[in-house]
Design an enzyme around this catalytic site. Structure first.
Site, PDB file in Angstrom:
ATOM      1  N   HIS A 152      26.154  44.664  37.211  1.00  0.00           N
ATOM      2  CA  HIS A 152      27.033  45.165  36.551  1.00  0.00           C
ATOM      3  C   HIS A 152      28.307  45.091  37.211  1.00  0.00           C
ATOM      4  CE1 HIS A 152      30.562  45.627  33.231  1.00  0.00           C
ATOM      5  NE2 HIS A 152      30.109  44.984  32.388  1.00  0.00           N
ATOM      6  N   GLU A 252      28.299  39.711  37.767  1.00  0.00           N
ATOM      7  CA  GLU A 252      27.048  40.343  37.486  1.00  0.00           C
ATOM      8  C   GLU A 252      26.123  39.789  37.655  1.00  0.00           C
ATOM      9  OE1 GLU A 252      27.663  42.472  33.652  1.00  0.00           O
ATOM     10  OE2 GLU A 252      29.678  41.845  33.859  1.00  0.00           O
TER      11      GLU A 252
END
Length: 278
Positions: A152, A252
């Site tokens: 992330h 991500e």
């Protein structure tokens, strides 16, 4: 390498070589700083982020594992790995400008109370003039499990209004804000809240703004999440000042939604992202 502690006991590893430096928390194997000599900081870290045990760091590269988002509604959002303590495995100086660090999380009574599977999860960091992160999962159980996951990554930008993301043109995506499937018809620019999960991604991406040009290359993944909370959501988020949305964009590398993995007993998989200044 040096293991350091904050005043509250929160531990992180600092790595410095001839070309780059990094800081990685043992909680979540979470890299929250990466600098190359002569370059701007690559990762964004919230000035209000918590460095406290059991609370996720806001910024850097949180690990979403063994579930991305609410793909598994029985688990916390983005799984549990980002708030668990990883153990140190090894550090090697591959050369004067490349350091490899490995951290590991294995199942125990606490993880099995959340997710009843036996596993080994390794994070491999290669810190050089590029940043490589590899997420290795081994199913040590006899039964299979379904895995969704993501790196992330919060990228630091000069201003969200200046951001352009190349490489996702003509890719299908799930618009999480509208709950609809759509197709990207142009270079990505962000001028409002943005939360798209792109599929069929098969080539490197380029993030460009006035501060940096960064190439993002993934292996073991065909899905990419692009996210920015924008004004109203940013105001509601923990560990983030009200106008922080201007300072970052999340891109991500993931195995999300239809890009899930099924690991049978004894099987393994790897998700790898390489981040490089262009």
């Amino acid at each position: 390498m040096e293991i350091k502690k904050l005043s509250n006991g929160f531990e992180y590893i600092e790595v410095v070589n001839d070309i780059a430096s990094a800081k990685i928390a043992l909680q979540g194997a979470h890299i929250f700083e990466y600098k190359v000599k002569g370059k701007e900081e690559l990762l964004w870290l919230s000035s209000e982020s918590n460095f406290e045990y059991s609370k996720a760091i806001r910024g850097g590269i949180p690990i979403c594992w063994p579930s991305f988002g609410m793909n598994n509604p029985e688990l916390p959002q983005h799984g549990f790995a980002r708030t668990f303590i990883f153990s140190f495995v090894s550090l090697r100086e591959l050369d004067a400008q490349t350091t490899e660090l490995i951290l590991k999380l294995e199942d125990d009574a606490q993880t099995r109370s959340l997710w009843n599977h036996k596993f080994s999860l390794e994070l491999v960091f290669r810190i050089a003039d590029t940043l490589e992160i590899e997420l290795k999962t081994i199913n040590k159980d006899k039964k299979s499990f379904v895995l969704t996951q993501a790196l992330h990554t919060y990228f630091s930008v000069s201003s969200i209004e200046d951001v352009k993301i190349f490489g996702l043109e003509d890719k299908p995506y799930y618009n999480a804000l509208l709950d609809v499937q759509e197709r990207q018809n142009s270079t990505i620019e962000i001028h409002e809240e943005f939360d798209n999960v792109y599929q069929e991604v098969d080539k490197p991406l380029l993030l460009q703004d006035k501060k940096n040009k960064v190439t993002i290359k993934a292996k073991g993944s065909s899905s990419v999440v692009v996210w920015n909370p924008w004004i109203e959501k940013c105001k509601r988020m923990s560990g983030m000042k009200e106008d922080a949305y201007k300072e970052f964009v999340c891109i991500e590398s993931a195995n999300a939604f239809d890009d899930f993995k099924i690991l049978e007993g004894g099987e393994s998989c790897s998700l790898k992202a390489t981040l490089a200044f262009s």
